[in-house]
Design a protein around this motif. Structure first.
Motif, PDB file in Angstrom:
ATOM      1  N   VAL A 151      19.475   0.808   0.427  1.00 35.76           N
ATOM      2  CA  VAL A 151      18.629  -0.317   0.013  1.00 35.76           C
ATOM      3  C   VAL A 151      17.344  -0.347   0.841  1.00 35.76           C
ATOM      4  O   VAL A 151      16.251  -0.529   0.308  1.00 35.76           O
ATOM      5  N   GLU A 152      17.478  -0.142   2.147  1.00 33.50           N
ATOM      6  CA  GLU A 152      16.303  -0.136   3.019  1.00 33.50           C
ATOM      7  C   GLU A 152      15.328   0.971   2.624  1.00 33.50           C
ATOM      8  O   GLU A 152      14.116   0.758   2.544  1.00 33.50           O
ATOM      9  N   ARG A 153      15.856   2.149   2.338  1.00 37.00           N
ATOM     10  CA  ARG A 153      14.986   3.271   1.943  1.00 37.00           C
ATOM     11  C   ARG A 153      14.364   3.033   0.569  1.00 37.00           C
ATOM     12  O   ARG A 153      13.205   3.385   0.342  1.00 37.00           O
ATOM     13  N   LEU A 154      15.103   2.415  -0.339  1.00 37.00           N
ATOM     14  CA  LEU A 154      14.561   2.098  -1.664  1.00 37.00           C
ATOM     15  C   LEU A 154      13.435   1.074  -1.553  1.00 37.00           C
ATOM     16  O   LEU A 154      12.394   1.211  -2.204  1.00 37.00           O
ATOM     17  N   ARG A 155      13.615   0.061  -0.718  1.00 32.40           N
ATOM     18  CA  ARG A 155      12.554  -0.925  -0.509  1.00 32.40           C
ATOM     19  C   ARG A 155      11.296  -0.262   0.053  1.00 32.40           C
ATOM     20  O   ARG A 155      10.172  -0.566  -0.375  1.00 32.40           O
ATOM     21  N   HIS A 156      11.487   0.627   1.020  1.00 30.23           N
ATOM     22  CA  HIS A 156      10.341   1.334   1.606  1.00 30.23           C
ATOM     23  C   HIS A 156       9.633   2.174   0.538  1.00 30.23           C
ATOM     24  O   HIS A 156       8.400   2.197   0.471  1.00 30.23           O
ATOM     25  N   THR A 157      10.402   2.849  -0.301  1.00 27.40           N
ATOM     26  CA  THR A 157       9.826   3.651  -1.383  1.00 27.40           C
ATOM     27  C   THR A 157       9.058   2.762  -2.358  1.00 27.40           C
ATOM     28  O   THR A 157       7.966   3.129  -2.813  1.00 27.40           O
ATOM     29  N   ASN A 158       9.596   1.599  -2.678  1.00 25.24           N
ATOM     30  CA  ASN A 158       8.906   0.665  -3.577  1.00 25.24           C
ATOM     31  C   ASN A 158       7.577   0.206  -2.994  1.00 25.24           C
ATOM     32  O   ASN A 158       6.581   0.099  -3.715  1.00 25.24           O
ATOM     33  N   ILE A 159       7.537  -0.051  -1.702  1.00 25.89           N
ATOM     34  CA  ILE A 159       6.294  -0.447  -1.037  1.00 25.89           C
ATOM     35  C   ILE A 159       5.271   0.676  -1.144  1.00 25.89           C
ATOM     36  O   ILE A 159       4.103   0.449  -1.489  1.00 25.89           O
ATOM     37  N   LEU A 160       5.695   1.911  -0.855  1.00 28.46           N
ATOM     38  CA  LEU A 160       4.781   3.051  -0.940  1.00 28.46           C
ATOM     39  C   LEU A 160       4.279   3.251  -2.369  1.00 28.46           C
ATOM     40  O   LEU A 160       3.091   3.539  -2.579  1.00 28.46           O
ATOM     41  N   LEU A 161       5.151   3.088  -3.340  1.00 32.19           N
ATOM     42  CA  LEU A 161       4.768   3.236  -4.744  1.00 32.19           C
ATOM     43  C   LEU A 161       3.764   2.167  -5.140  1.00 32.19           C
ATOM     44  O   LEU A 161       2.754   2.459  -5.800  1.00 32.19           O
ATOM     45  N   THR A 162       3.992   0.931  -4.743  1.00 33.37           N
ATOM     46  CA  THR A 162       3.062  -0.171  -5.026  1.00 33.37           C
ATOM     47  C   THR A 162       1.700   0.094  -4.402  1.00 33.37           C
ATOM     48  O   THR A 162       0.670  -0.080  -5.045  1.00 33.37           O
ATOM     49  N   GLN A 163       1.690   0.537  -3.145  1.00 35.85           N
ATOM     50  CA  GLN A 163       0.433   0.845  -2.460  1.00 35.85           C
ATOM     51  C   GLN A 163      -0.302   1.978  -3.166  1.00 35.85           C
ATOM     52  O   GLN A 163      -1.519   1.929  -3.326  1.00 35.85           O
ATOM     53  N   SER A 164       0.428   2.978  -3.605  1.00 35.35           N
ATOM     54  CA  SER A 164      -0.177   4.109  -4.311  1.00 35.35           C
ATOM     55  C   SER A 164      -0.796   3.657  -5.635  1.00 35.35           C
ATOM     56  O   SER A 164      -1.890   4.081  -6.000  1.00 35.35           O
ATOM     57  N   GLN A 165      -0.094   2.792  -6.352  1.00 31.16           N
ATOM     58  CA  GLN A 165      -0.617   2.284  -7.638  1.00 31.16           C
ATOM     59  C   GLN A 165      -1.831   1.412  -7.421  1.00 31.16           C
ATOM     60  O   GLN A 165      -2.784   1.465  -8.205  1.00 31.16           O
ATOM     61  N   GLU A 166      -1.832   0.623  -6.339  1.00 32.54           N
ATOM     62  CA  GLU A 166      -2.991  -0.232  -6.036  1.00 32.54           C
ATOM     63  C   GLU A 166      -4.206   0.610  -5.736  1.00 32.54           C
ATOM     64  O   GLU A 166      -5.337   0.269  -6.131  1.00 32.54           O
ATOM     65  N   LYS A 167      -4.030   1.722  -5.008  1.00 35.09           N
ATOM     66  CA  LYS A 167      -5.154   2.608  -4.692  1.00 35.09           C
ATOM     67  C   LYS A 167      -5.692   3.253  -5.965  1.00 35.09           C
ATOM     68  O   LYS A 167      -6.889   3.403  -6.133  1.00 35.09           O
ATOM     69  N   ALA A 168      -4.781   3.654  -6.858  1.00 35.68           N
ATOM     70  CA  ALA A 168      -5.187   4.299  -8.114  1.00 35.68           C
ATOM     71  C   ALA A 168      -5.926   3.319  -9.017  1.00 35.68           C
ATOM     72  O   ALA A 168      -6.852   3.704  -9.731  1.00 35.68           O
ATOM     73  N   ASP A 169      -5.513   2.058  -8.986  1.00 34.58           N
ATOM     74  CA  ASP A 169      -6.142   1.032  -9.840  1.00 34.58           C
ATOM     75  C   ASP A 169      -7.458   0.524  -9.255  1.00 34.58           C
ATOM     76  O   ASP A 169      -8.305   0.053  -9.985  1.00 34.58           O
ATOM     77  N   GLY A 170      -7.590   0.617  -7.948  1.00 34.96           N
ATOM     78  CA  GLY A 170      -8.730  -0.030  -7.289  1.00 34.96           C
ATOM     79  C   GLY A 170      -9.781   0.932  -6.951  1.00 34.96           C
ATOM     80  O   GLY A 170     -10.901   0.934  -6.881  1.00 34.96           O
TER      81      GLY A 170
END
Length: 170
Positions: A151-170
């Motif tokens: 669960v901890e690793r999945l949460r960390h992966t979700n954070i990285l994915l969100t940050q990556s999508q924000e960079k791509a969108d912004g």
């Protein structure tokens, strides 16, 4: 006349913990274990030495279990169609990998290779299944801790994915 009572109290009082137990204590999957529980797990642990550039496992190999680095370094990577290596992590002493294979036998999603002389501890699915049959409380303790790690690793992966999508969108 010797007192058996006093002999039992002081038996092994100077005994030091093995390198295996000291390393297991660093791994969250074995968090909050008693000394007796560590002794039981230690009996199930396999140890192996790898040479530099020796595979621990290859991409798509069947998953067998969890590996813990007693000493040395391991690179976790995948290669693309051109053979270029994409390194996900370089792990060292006390780090662990392959924990999802304790739950299923799905093929490995990456390769693992020793990058220097490395000693690994292995805790494999058949050993966990045997432990669950013999000592369900201890086996379930491992499974609960394993779930927390995933669960901890999945949460960390979700954070990285969100940050990556924000960079791509912004």
């Amino acid at each position: 006349m010797k007192s058996a009572y006093w002999e039992n109290i002081f038996k092994d009082w100077r005994k030091e913990e093995s390198a295996t137990v000291l390393t297991l204590k660093q791994v969250p999957i074995f968090r909050d274990f008693s000394n007796r529980e560590f002794r039981e797990i230690e009996k199930l642990i396999h140890q192996r030495i790898y040479k530099p550039e020796e595979y621990v496992f290859k991409l798509k190999a069947p998953g067998e279990g969890l590996y813990i680095i007693l000493s040395g370094k391991v690179e976790i990577f995948a290669e693309d169609a051109r053979g270029d290596r994409n390194v996900f992590a370089v792990l060292g002493e006390g780090d662990f990998f392959g924990e999802m294979s304790l739950l299923d036998a799905e093929p490995r999603s990456a390769a693992a290779m020793a990058i220097e002389h490395t000693t690994l501890l292995g805790f494999f699915r058949p050993d966990l299944m045997s432990l669950l049959a013999r000592n369900p409380d201890l086996g379930n303790k491992i499974l609960l801790n394993l779930a927390k790690v995933i669960v901890e690793r999945l949460r960390h992966t979700n954070i990285l994915l969100t940050q990556s999508q924000e960079k791509a969108d912004g």
